[in-house]
Design an enzyme around this catalytic site. Sequence first.
Site, PDB file in Angstrom:
ATOM      1  N   GLY A 193      10.041  10.597  -9.952  1.00 41.19           N
ATOM      2  CA  GLY A 193       9.025   9.715 -10.514  1.00 41.19           C
ATOM      3  C   GLY A 193       9.544   8.824 -11.623  1.00 41.19           C
TER       4      GLY A 193
ATOM      5  N   HIS B 282      -2.178  -8.565   3.795  1.00 42.94           N
ATOM      6  CA  HIS B 282      -2.124  -7.179   3.311  1.00 42.94           C
ATOM      7  C   HIS B 282      -2.904  -7.051   2.002  1.00 42.94           C
ATOM      8  CE1 HIS B 282       1.111  -5.505   5.941  1.00 42.94           C
ATOM      9  NE2 HIS B 282       1.373  -6.791   6.093  1.00 42.94           N
TER      10      HIS B 282
ATOM     11  N   GLY C   8       2.320  -2.490  11.010  1.00 44.81           N
ATOM     12  CA  GLY C   8       3.477  -1.887  11.678  1.00 44.81           C
ATOM     13  C   GLY C   8       4.219  -2.890  12.535  1.00 44.81           C
TER      14      GLY C   8
ATOM     15  N   GLY D 251      -2.796  -3.943  12.503  1.00 44.54           N
ATOM     16  CA  GLY D 251      -4.115  -3.356  12.764  1.00 44.54           C
ATOM     17  C   GLY D 251      -5.131  -4.425  13.128  1.00 44.54           C
ATOM     18  N   MET D 252      -5.047  -5.578  12.471  1.00 40.60           N
ATOM     19  CA  MET D 252      -5.928  -6.704  12.810  1.00 40.60           C
ATOM     20  C   MET D 252      -5.541  -7.274  14.176  1.00 40.60           C
ATOM     21  SD  MET D 252      -5.326 -10.251  12.883  1.00 40.60           S
ATOM     22  CE  MET D 252      -6.161 -11.799  12.600  1.00 40.60           C
TER      23      MET D 252
ATOM     24  N   CYS E  51      -3.049  -6.328   9.196  1.00 42.38           N
ATOM     25  CA  CYS E  51      -1.872  -6.949   9.825  1.00 42.38           C
ATOM     26  C   CYS E  51      -1.766  -6.524  11.289  1.00 42.38           C
ATOM     27  CB  CYS E  51      -0.612  -6.666   9.014  1.00 42.38           C
ATOM     28  SG  CYS E  51       0.613  -7.968   9.234  1.00 42.38           S
TER      29      CYS E  51
ATOM     30  N   THR F 182      19.918  19.831 -16.013  1.00 43.57           N
ATOM     31  CA  THR F 182      19.731  18.707 -16.938  1.00 43.57           C
ATOM     32  C   THR F 182      21.001  18.480 -17.757  1.00 43.57           C
ATOM     33  OG1 THR F 182      17.357  19.053 -17.083  1.00 43.57           O
ATOM     34  CG2 THR F 182      18.372  17.900 -18.931  1.00 43.57           C
TER      35      THR F 182
ATOM     36  N   GLU G 132      -3.944  -4.522   0.548  1.00 39.85           N
ATOM     37  CA  GLU G 132      -3.572  -3.333  -0.235  1.00 39.85           C
ATOM     38  C   GLU G 132      -2.535  -3.641  -1.315  1.00 39.85           C
ATOM     39  OE1 GLU G 132      -2.562  -4.078   2.770  1.00 39.85           O
ATOM     40  OE2 GLU G 132      -0.595  -3.249   3.276  1.00 39.85           O
TER      41      GLU G 132
ATOM     42  N   GLU H 103      14.606  -0.012 -14.260  1.00 40.97           N
ATOM     43  CA  GLU H 103      14.790   1.283 -13.596  1.00 40.97           C
ATOM     44  C   GLU H 103      16.001   1.175 -12.679  1.00 40.97           C
ATOM     45  OE1 GLU H 103      11.533   2.346 -10.958  1.00 40.97           O
ATOM     46  OE2 GLU H 103      12.698   3.998 -10.131  1.00 40.97           O
TER      47      GLU H 103
HETATM   48  N1  GLN Z   1       4.484  -6.747  13.780  1.00 39.45           N
HETATM   49  C1  GLN Z   1       3.457  -7.673  13.417  1.00 39.45           C
HETATM   50  C2  GLN Z   1       4.008  -9.042  13.107  1.00 39.45           C
HETATM   51  O1  GLN Z   1       5.154  -9.210  12.830  1.00 39.45           O
HETATM   52  C3  GLN Z   1       2.628  -7.146  12.263  1.00 39.45           C
HETATM   53  C4  GLN Z   1       3.392  -6.990  10.992  1.00 39.45           C
HETATM   54  C5  GLN Z   1       2.712  -6.097  10.011  1.00 39.45           C
HETATM   55  O2  GLN Z   1       1.831  -5.304  10.339  1.00 39.45           O
HETATM   56  N2  GLN Z   1       3.135  -6.178   8.763  1.00 39.45           N
HETATM   57  O3  GLN Z   1       3.291 -10.013  13.120  1.00 39.45           O
END
Ligand code: GLN
Length: 537
Positions: free
Chosen positions: A17, A509, A356, A385-386, A383, A193, A511, A142
């Site tokens: 951490g 994104h 992904g 997911g959409m 992304c 340590t 998030e 860091e």
């Molecule tokens: N693989 C997809 C693209 O390149 C989505 C990328 C992602 O989910 N960050 O468009």
Amino acid sequence: MNTKYVFVTGGVASSLGKGIIAASLAKLLQARGLRVTIQKFDPYINVDPGTLNPYEHGECYVTDDGAETDLDLGHYERFLGVHMSKANNVTTGKIYHTVITKEREGAYLGKTVQIIPHITDEIKRRMLLLGKTGNFDVIITEVGGTVGDMESQPFLEAIRQLQWEMPEEDLMSIHLTLVPLLRAANELKTKPTQHSVQMLQQAGVHPDIIVCRTEKNLSADIRRKVALFCNVKPGYVIQSIDAPSIYQVPFNMHAEGLDNMVIEHMKLECRPEPDLSALQAFLDKLYHPKSEVDVALVGKYVELQDAYKSILESFVHAGAANECKVNVHTVHSEYLDENNLEETLGHMDGILVAPGFGERGLEGKILAVRYAREHGVPFFGICLGMQMCVVEFARDVLGYKDACSAEVNMLTQHPVIDLMADQKSTTIKGGTMRLGAYECKLDKNSLAYRIYGKEVISERHRHRYEFNGSYLEEFEAAGMHASGKNPDTGLVEIVEIPSHPFFIGTQFHPELKSTPENPQPIFVSFIEEAKKHRNNA
Ligand code: GLN
């Protein structure tokens, strides 16, 4: 006042951490009115982590200015609420790239180019770069990896030289180690340590403060022992005890006096006490939820928590905003099929399909979308997911059975998700996606607009493929609405299904911009809807 530099190194083990300690110190100094930023120096040879599998290094975090960075930069932004930039993440790869490019240009004509001084000079230049802007009182750096790794040595040598070059009060070195508990003997052990600090000192770097990660309180005796054998001032050995939330750590570090030590040593002029009231208000809500929900996070990198770090953190923020405990159930999309769909998703109050790349686990994601759409479960796709919302809708509602994303099926008759025009000529993989912040204009009559409460938003991106605009009219006519578009290019950024209680997919994104003090609005609304869904079930 000169810009001050704090270096944070780690020893004994990775994943202690360091990023959270660096971010907590930064937060404490910021809460005293100082201008602080944090940078991460990573010893690997990739120029950035953009080409790394999330299994190797966790999520790739993206900044507004389009840098693909280490996920610790996400922590820095979440703690500080300020935006990081390309300059905040440097790797060995970047350093060598610069030096070798200069060598080819003839910058060192006649000289032998060496680790010392050329590589270390470039490291030092980058370590001091943000300080030169005049925008910061304190720069916390860091250093990734663990002391003793061969590849961290040039970084330690650079710190050694800076320690020698700079006035003592302008630089501090903090070393984070682990003090393990030997359960059989019920004893905390300090030897690792001591060895770690010896190794740091062999590299010529002297730590001013030692932070010991521990699961049990360190006694005064143990602290004294570590101080004596590691040659730091008594009192300058502090503990970082396991905390129920990472956002608790700034409070714990303040209780240990970390900020005071830094302020005294560096003669920083600032408020006598940090103002952490907003973070405290967040923690109060986090620790005292009034309800709870179960949400599914459907993705294929679920074995490693760090792979979806920002999404998991966004749930923490949105949960607190709703005074609701969010139980995130990770669902491996590769193993999701018709037979286990109901059993896996039937009791969920919300379903999020994760970003992904590539084909693996894609059909499972499409099934999860279909389940949410058909059962009225609050749905959020990010992304990829959409993109899978779009594919699922094309297959099941528009009737294009072979609809797909061109990313995985180049031969489909219906590439409803297609390669962006400017990506078609790109063959180089590193840093060439559509990256960073872009504006998005929302349709006033949409869920997205109700969520954000404004017409123009800015969110971050990391993708190559996009909604294929030639299908837009068909989707709109059949009930999937493109409610957010890039104002310059018309590229579809958000899709939603108005007839569904809560169904939204974003090409960006969201998030990446959620913080405890400013939770991301889509996540907040998603949890609100999940609560409603649970109450109605
Ligand atoms: N693989 C997809 C693209 O390149 C989505 C990328 C992602 O989910 N960050 O468009």
